[in-house]
Design a protein around this motif. Structure first.
Motif, PDB file in Angstrom:
ATOM      1  N   VAL A 136       0.875  -1.182   0.000  1.00  9.80           N
ATOM      2  CA  VAL A 136       0.000   0.000   0.000  1.00  9.80           C
ATOM      3  C   VAL A 136       0.911   1.231   0.000  1.00  9.80           C
ATOM      4  CG1 VAL A 136      -1.855   1.255   1.183  1.00  9.80           C
ATOM      5  CG2 VAL A 136      -1.785  -1.250   1.278  1.00  9.80           C
ATOM      6  N   PRO A 137       1.222   1.752  -1.195  1.00  9.84           N
ATOM      7  CA  PRO A 137       2.197   2.852  -1.274  1.00  9.84           C
ATOM      8  C   PRO A 137       1.875   4.034  -0.350  1.00  9.84           C
ATOM      9  CG  PRO A 137       1.755   1.996  -3.458  1.00  9.84           C
ATOM     10  CD  PRO A 137       0.817   1.285  -2.534  1.00  9.84           C
ATOM     11  N   ALA A 138       0.579   4.302  -0.113  1.00  4.79           N
ATOM     12  CA  ALA A 138       0.213   5.456   0.722  1.00  4.79           C
ATOM     13  C   ALA A 138       0.668   5.306   2.177  1.00  4.79           C
ATOM     14  CB  ALA A 138      -1.291   5.699   0.656  1.00  4.79           C
ATOM     15  N   THR A 139       1.028   4.098   2.603  1.00  3.24           N
ATOM     16  CA  THR A 139       1.542   3.961   3.975  1.00  3.24           C
ATOM     17  C   THR A 139       2.887   4.657   4.133  1.00  3.24           C
ATOM     18  OG1 THR A 139       2.520   1.773   3.509  1.00  3.24           O
ATOM     19  CG2 THR A 139       0.298   1.795   4.435  1.00  3.24           C
ATOM     20  N   LEU A 140       3.472   5.099   3.007  1.00  6.74           N
ATOM     21  CA  LEU A 140       4.705   5.899   3.049  1.00  6.74           C
ATOM     22  C   LEU A 140       4.531   7.114   3.962  1.00  6.74           C
ATOM     23  CD1 LEU A 140       7.527   6.254   1.365  1.00  6.74           C
ATOM     24  CD2 LEU A 140       6.280   8.072   0.216  1.00  6.74           C
ATOM     25  N   LEU A 141       3.313   7.664   3.982  1.00  5.99           N
ATOM     26  CA  LEU A 141       3.055   8.866   4.804  1.00  5.99           C
ATOM     27  C   LEU A 141       3.449   8.627   6.256  1.00  5.99           C
ATOM     28  CD1 LEU A 141       1.311  11.586   3.865  1.00  5.99           C
ATOM     29  CD2 LEU A 141       1.422   9.709   2.226  1.00  5.99           C
ATOM     30  N   ARG A 142       3.266   7.401   6.713  1.00  7.38           N
ATOM     31  CA  ARG A 142       3.535   7.109   8.128  1.00  7.38           C
ATOM     32  C   ARG A 142       5.015   7.100   8.445  1.00  7.38           C
ATOM     33  NH1 ARG A 142      -0.652   2.337   7.933  1.00  7.38           N
ATOM     34  NH2 ARG A 142       0.569   1.440   9.628  1.00  7.38           N
ATOM     35  N   LEU A 143       5.838   7.048   7.412  1.00  8.74           N
ATOM     36  CA  LEU A 143       7.289   7.046   7.614  1.00  8.74           C
ATOM     37  C   LEU A 143       7.875   8.444   7.458  1.00  8.74           C
ATOM     38  CD1 LEU A 143       8.136   3.870   5.483  1.00  8.74           C
ATOM     39  CD2 LEU A 143       7.664   4.017   7.948  1.00  8.74           C
ATOM     40  N   HIS A 144       7.067   9.368   6.956  1.00  7.90           N
ATOM     41  CA  HIS A 144       7.577  10.711   6.650  1.00  7.90           C
ATOM     42  C   HIS A 144       7.536  11.584   7.910  1.00  7.90           C
ATOM     43  CE1 HIS A 144       7.936  14.681   4.855  1.00  7.90           C
ATOM     44  NE2 HIS A 144       8.358  14.090   3.747  1.00  7.90           N
ATOM     45  N   PRO A 145       8.595  12.332   8.190  1.00  4.93           N
ATOM     46  CA  PRO A 145       8.627  13.108   9.434  1.00  4.93           C
ATOM     47  C   PRO A 145       7.654  14.291   9.484  1.00  4.93           C
ATOM     48  CG  PRO A 145      10.619  13.481   8.126  1.00  4.93           C
ATOM     49  CD  PRO A 145       9.869  12.368   7.466  1.00  4.93           C
ATOM     50  N   GLU A 146       7.244  14.800   8.319  1.00  3.80           N
ATOM     51  CA  GLU A 146       6.330  15.962   8.297  1.00  3.80           C
ATOM     52  C   GLU A 146       5.140  15.642   7.395  1.00  3.80           C
ATOM     53  OE1 GLU A 146       6.373  18.816   9.917  1.00  3.80           O
ATOM     54  OE2 GLU A 146       8.295  18.523  10.915  1.00  3.80           O
ATOM     55  N   ALA A 147       4.380  14.657   7.777  1.00  4.30           N
ATOM     56  CA  ALA A 147       3.261  14.217   6.930  1.00  4.30           C
ATOM     57  C   ALA A 147       1.933  14.618   7.538  1.00  4.30           C
ATOM     58  CB  ALA A 147       3.306  12.704   6.752  1.00  4.30           C
ATOM     59  N   THR A 148       1.019  15.009   6.668  1.00  7.05           N
ATOM     60  CA  THR A 148      -0.345  15.322   7.096  1.00  7.05           C
ATOM     61  C   THR A 148      -1.324  14.632   6.147  1.00  7.05           C
ATOM     62  OG1 THR A 148       0.370  17.517   7.831  1.00  7.05           O
ATOM     63  CG2 THR A 148      -2.004  17.186   7.577  1.00  7.05           C
ATOM     64  N   VAL A 149      -2.347  14.046   6.705  1.00  8.12           N
ATOM     65  CA  VAL A 149      -3.454  13.512   5.914  1.00  8.12           C
ATOM     66  C   VAL A 149      -4.653  14.417   6.177  1.00  8.12           C
ATOM     67  CG1 VAL A 149      -5.048  11.575   5.622  1.00  8.12           C
ATOM     68  CG2 VAL A 149      -2.601  11.144   6.005  1.00  8.12           C
ATOM     69  N   ILE A 150      -5.230  14.957   5.109  1.00  6.46           N
ATOM     70  CA  ILE A 150      -6.461  15.740   5.251  1.00  6.46           C
ATOM     71  C   ILE A 150      -7.553  14.939   4.553  1.00  6.46           C
ATOM     72  CG2 ILE A 150      -7.596  17.957   4.919  1.00  6.46           C
ATOM     73  CD1 ILE A 150      -4.859  19.208   4.416  1.00  6.46           C
ATOM     74  N   ALA A 151      -8.474  14.434   5.329  1.00 11.44           N
ATOM     75  CA  ALA A 151      -9.528  13.588   4.758  1.00 11.44           C
ATOM     76  C   ALA A 151     -10.869  14.004   5.336  1.00 11.44           C
ATOM     77  CB  ALA A 151      -9.251  12.120   5.081  1.00 11.44           C
ATOM     78  N   ASP A 152     -11.897  13.833   4.536  1.00 14.31           N
ATOM     79  CA  ASP A 152     -13.214  14.222   5.045  1.00 14.31           C
ATOM     80  C   ASP A 152     -13.856  13.066   5.825  1.00 14.31           C
ATOM     81  OD1 ASP A 152     -14.227  12.554   3.072  1.00 14.31           O
ATOM     82  OD2 ASP A 152     -15.403  14.112   2.064  1.00 14.31           O
ATOM     83  N   ARG A 153     -14.936  13.396   6.486  1.00 17.46           N
ATOM     84  CA  ARG A 153     -15.577  12.425   7.375  1.00 17.46           C
ATOM     85  C   ARG A 153     -16.022  11.186   6.607  1.00 17.46           C
ATOM     86  NH1 ARG A 153     -17.238  14.352  12.341  1.00 17.46           N
ATOM     87  NH2 ARG A 153     -19.010  12.957  12.322  1.00 17.46           N
ATOM     88  N   ALA A 154     -16.479  11.374   5.371  1.00 19.06           N
ATOM     89  CA  ALA A 154     -16.930  10.225   4.576  1.00 19.06           C
ATOM     90  C   ALA A 154     -15.763   9.264   4.309  1.00 19.06           C
ATOM     91  CB  ALA A 154     -17.549  10.713   3.266  1.00 19.06           C
ATOM     92  N   ALA A 155     -14.608   9.810   3.974  1.00 20.22           N
ATOM     93  CA  ALA A 155     -13.451   8.962   3.691  1.00 20.22           C
ATOM     94  C   ALA A 155     -12.929   8.286   4.973  1.00 20.22           C
ATOM     95  CB  ALA A 155     -12.341   9.772   3.025  1.00 20.22           C
TER      96      ALA A 155
END
Ligand code: PGA
Length: 240
Positions: free
Chosen positions: A217-236
């Protein structure tokens, strides 16, 4: 990794736009990466509105394209760069001299190295905002792309060909290859932001946020990044 819960797509777009505005206030000549697709449309509208209102000065900002098709004409209107130009860069008045882009007609071996060199010469990516593919891809980094991968030529997966068919009329005419920044390239961005909205992203977003970290799951890369933000809406996020 910070997870911001947005009320809806419009709120997600406003929050992402505020991040870009703050970035350009801090560093007007920031080097940005922005995604294409349906998710960033509200973000682009918010950025154009902010520029029109005088809240965003885009006169020095620089861009690198996240990905593009390969083997189509450079002036094909379906080229992702031209889509980005129409939706955002032209309204913001960003000219060619401030855009680094994969050339779909460029030498497939030399082109990725040219882009990596341009990023390095430009001082590195300050802020990369990416969308979330239905299979967890970032750019054209499909599942099992290496976390240390660099910009490269890639074969589109059948799933990506299917999801891009809407823009091309039929699966048969979707280009079979593309160029993408690598996951290692995105990992080096000073700030990495993922935006996602809508219930159709719920399953893959849950995998990205809470499933096993890994290249499946390439998007799990975010969890390894020191300055990562996920902006997701309530539906997602499954909180509606
Ligand atoms: P979408 O695409 O914004 O159209 O959902 C996201 C992606 O595939 O990266």
């Amino acid at each position: 990794m910070i997870v911001e819960t947005a009320v809806d797509d419009a709120d997600m777009s406003r929050r992402a736009a505020a991040m870009v505005v703050a970035q350009l206030r801090a560093k007007p000549d920031s080097l940005l990466v922005l995604p294409t697709g349906a998710t960033p449309l509200g973000l682009f509208r918010a950025l154009v509105a902010a520029a029109e209102a005088g809240d965003l000065d885009a006169s020095c900002v620089r861009f690198v394209t996240l990905d593009d098709y390969r083997g189509i004409a450079a002036d094909d209107p379906r080229r992702l760069l031209l889509w980005l130009r129409r939706a955002l860069l032209d309204p913001l008045g960003v000219g060619e001299d401030r855009i680094v882009a994969f050339d779909p007609e460029g030498d497939p071996e030399a082109e990725p190295a040219r882009i990596e060199a341009a990023i390095a010469e430009g001082g590195g990516i300050d802020l990369a905002i990416v969308g979330l593919g239905p299979n967890g891809h970032l750019g054209f980094n499909e599942p099992c792309s290496r976390f240390d991968s660099r910009a490269r030529r890639i074969a589109l997966t059948p799933e990506s060909i299917r999801s891009n068919a809407a823009y091309w009329g039929s699966e048969d005419v979707v280009p079979r290859e593309g160029f993408t920044l690598g996951l290692g390239t995105l990992m080096e961005a000073r700030r990495l932001v993922l935006i996602a909205s809508g219930a159709r992203k719920r399953g893959i977003l849950a995998a990205a946020l809470d499933g096993p970290t890994g290249e499946a799951v390439p998007a799990t890369l975010l969890r390894l990044h020191p300055e990562a933000t996920v902006i997701a809406d309530r539906a997602a996020l499954g909180r509606d």
